[in-house]
Write a protein that holds these residues in place. Structure first.
Motif, PDB file in Angstrom:
ATOM      1  N   GLY A  52       0.808  -1.120   0.163  1.00 33.91           N
ATOM      2  CA  GLY A  52      -0.027   0.108   0.182  1.00 33.91           C
ATOM      3  C   GLY A  52       0.960   1.274   0.093  1.00 33.91           C
ATOM      4  O   GLY A  52       0.311   2.334   0.017  1.00 33.91           O
ATOM      5  N   THR A  53       2.217   1.223  -0.337  1.00 36.01           N
ATOM      6  CA  THR A  53       3.005   2.339  -0.200  1.00 36.01           C
ATOM      7  C   THR A  53       2.853   3.346  -1.211  1.00 36.01           C
ATOM      8  O   THR A  53       2.329   3.049  -2.313  1.00 36.01           O
ATOM      9  CB  THR A  53       4.569   1.913  -0.250  1.00 36.01           C
ATOM     10  OG1 THR A  53       4.775   1.075   0.880  1.00 36.01           O
ATOM     11  CG2 THR A  53       5.253   3.155  -0.368  1.00 36.01           C
ATOM     12  N   LEU A  54       2.509   4.720  -1.073  1.00 42.37           N
ATOM     13  CA  LEU A  54       2.223   5.484  -1.916  1.00 42.37           C
ATOM     14  C   LEU A  54       3.159   6.725  -1.576  1.00 42.37           C
ATOM     15  O   LEU A  54       2.790   7.618  -0.819  1.00 42.37           O
ATOM     16  CB  LEU A  54       0.584   6.196  -2.075  1.00 42.37           C
ATOM     17  CG  LEU A  54      -0.370   4.975  -2.363  1.00 42.37           C
ATOM     18  CD1 LEU A  54      -1.801   5.674  -1.994  1.00 42.37           C
ATOM     19  CD2 LEU A  54      -0.440   4.656  -3.776  1.00 42.37           C
ATOM     20  N   ARG A  55       3.957   6.981  -2.575  1.00 40.74           N
ATOM     21  CA  ARG A  55       4.870   8.010  -2.443  1.00 40.74           C
ATOM     22  C   ARG A  55       4.604   9.332  -2.985  1.00 40.74           C
ATOM     23  O   ARG A  55       4.954   9.495  -4.118  1.00 40.74           O
ATOM     24  CB  ARG A  55       6.369   7.551  -2.680  1.00 40.74           C
ATOM     25  CG  ARG A  55       6.982   6.407  -2.066  1.00 40.74           C
ATOM     26  CD  ARG A  55       8.036   5.562  -2.443  1.00 40.74           C
ATOM     27  NE  ARG A  55       7.655   4.774  -3.638  1.00 40.74           N
ATOM     28  CZ  ARG A  55       8.379   3.880  -4.063  1.00 40.74           C
ATOM     29  NH1 ARG A  55       9.743   3.874  -3.913  1.00 40.74           N
ATOM     30  NH2 ARG A  55       7.797   2.924  -5.110  1.00 40.74           N
ATOM     31  N   THR A  56       3.656   9.990  -2.404  1.00 43.01           N
ATOM     32  CA  THR A  56       3.031  11.076  -2.962  1.00 43.01           C
ATOM     33  C   THR A  56       3.953  12.277  -3.133  1.00 43.01           C
ATOM     34  O   THR A  56       3.396  13.114  -3.846  1.00 43.01           O
ATOM     35  CB  THR A  56       1.593  11.492  -2.170  1.00 43.01           C
ATOM     36  OG1 THR A  56       1.870  11.544  -0.912  1.00 43.01           O
ATOM     37  CG2 THR A  56       0.649  10.333  -2.339  1.00 43.01           C
TER      38      THR A  56
END
Length: 390
Positions: A178-182
């Motif tokens: 679920g990693t989201l590097r926004t």
């Protein structure tokens, strides 16, 4: 995973996805309204629900089938009956006619009747936007070649899903699910979204892709059934000349014979002689069970159309059962409105996955392959160089 394996799976994922994406977007956009076809047709002024006994039942007050057929043929003089279908929740009964027993689908006419009074519920030949979308979704107005082409796109889609799962493992090796590097680059943000939405909807996309492939093979599967199991059921009459419509016997007598052979089941439809689901000599009465699963699995009872005598009853082969189960599953017709809403939400997720895939490819299509492979194995920590256009 060795670098050569990553390279092979990357190329499979890239090219399988690129080839089928445009058609998958079309299938998603046309499939989305088809999920809610009942609700949309009702909102567009479709026939109102009918109150009364189910047309598939033997309840008092229902008109004889022979009377209903005669009523339908007065609406289409000179044509012959092709199908009669029943409803398990209302007295609605449909009759399909055509200029000949083997009439193509495009020349068929579907009429809806109230079996309690014989009144026509919907006029013949009425078509709307849903029929247009269904044909576009099914075969792009190209018939069997269109169905087989879309089935091939389904195979590519499943191959893209499998290769995507294989590449997901090395990409996520050092990242939490679920990693989201926004806060990183726009490309990395969309790559994370692409992976997260893809793995979230993976099971659903696989089910819809596989059922779509099976549905695309409907015509060959039906032909195989006709030439195999149905030919065995008709026995010595299989090679005889087709029975002319003037010699068709009583539908009510045929239905009584079929019900006696399959007690406790309700008919779903009757296929008249000469069509895709029958022989040239028989009424094929298809019965369904009373559970959510058995309602989708049909059992044909073959009745001599001239004498009304039962010829044979036997379950469908495995290939036809797979087709019967795939059709409602593909459109989420198993669980009412909640399942339709879930199917719609997952369709929207798929559109985002497809669109983000195209965006990611366009952004780095000129980058060296080695850099794109490094992006996969590093979990996005090494990004390909921007293309000259960026």
């Amino acid at each position: 995973m060795k670098r050569s394996a990553v390279r092979a799976w990357y190329l499979v994922h890239k090219w399988m996805s690129l080839v089928c994406t445009l058609f998958l977007l079309m299938l998603c956009l046309t499939g989305l309204p088809l999920i809610f076809h009942d609700e949309i047709e009702a909102a567009l002024g479709g026939p109102p629900p009918l109150a009364g006994p189910a047309s598939a039942s033997t309840a008092p007050g229902l008109l004889p089938l022979d009377a209903m057929l005669a009523r339908a043929l007065t609406e289409r003089p000179g044509e012959v009956p092709l199908y009669m279908a029943f409803d398990n929740e209302s007295p609605l009964l449909t009759v399909t006619t055509g200029p000949a027993p083997d009439a193509p689908e495009g020349s068929m006419t579907l009429m809806l009747f109230d079996r309690t009074n014989g009144q026509l519920v919907a006029p013949p030949g009425e078509e709307g936007i849903m029929e247009f979308l269904l044909e576009l979704h099914t075969d792009m107005f190209l018939g069997l070649p269109g169905m087989l082409f879309l089935g091939t796109m389904g195979v590519l889609f499943v191959a893209a899903l499998v290769s995507g799962v294989v590449l997901y493992a090395p990409f996520m090796r050092k990242l939490d699910f679920g990693t989201l590097r926004t806060t990183r680059s726009r490309r990395l943000k969309w790559l994370d979204w692409h992976n997260l939405l893809g793995i979230t909807a993976l099971a659903w996309m696989t089910v819809v892709g596989v059922t779509g492939i099976i549905n695309a093979l409907a015509t060959p599967l039906v032909d195989q059934w006709r030439n195999g199991a149905l030919a065995e059921m008709t026995g010595l009459e299989a090679g005889a000349a087709p029975l002319p419509p003037a010699r068709y016997g009583s539908l009510d007598k045929a239905m009584a014979s079929a019900r006696a052979a399959l007690p406790g089941n309700d008919p779903q439809f009757i296929a008249f002689p000469g069509g895709a689901y029958s022989s040239g000599h028989h009424y094929a009465v298809f019965f369904q069970g009373d559970t959510p699963l058995t309602k989708r699995l049909l059992t044909p009872a073959l009745i001599d159309a001239e004498t009304g005598r039962l010829t044979d009853v036997r379950p469908m082969p495995l290939s036809m059962k797979a087709l019967q189960l795939s059709q409602p599953l593909h459109f989420g017709d198993y669980g009412g409105l909640p399942l339709k809403l879930l199917w719609a939400a997952l369709t929207l997720l798929t559109i985002v996955v497809l669109g983000s895939g195209v965006y990611l490819w366009l952004g780095r299509r000129h980058a060296p392959l080695s850099m794109r492979l490094a992006e996969v194995t590093s979990g996005g920590r090494i990004e390909p160089a921007p293309s000259p256009a960026e």
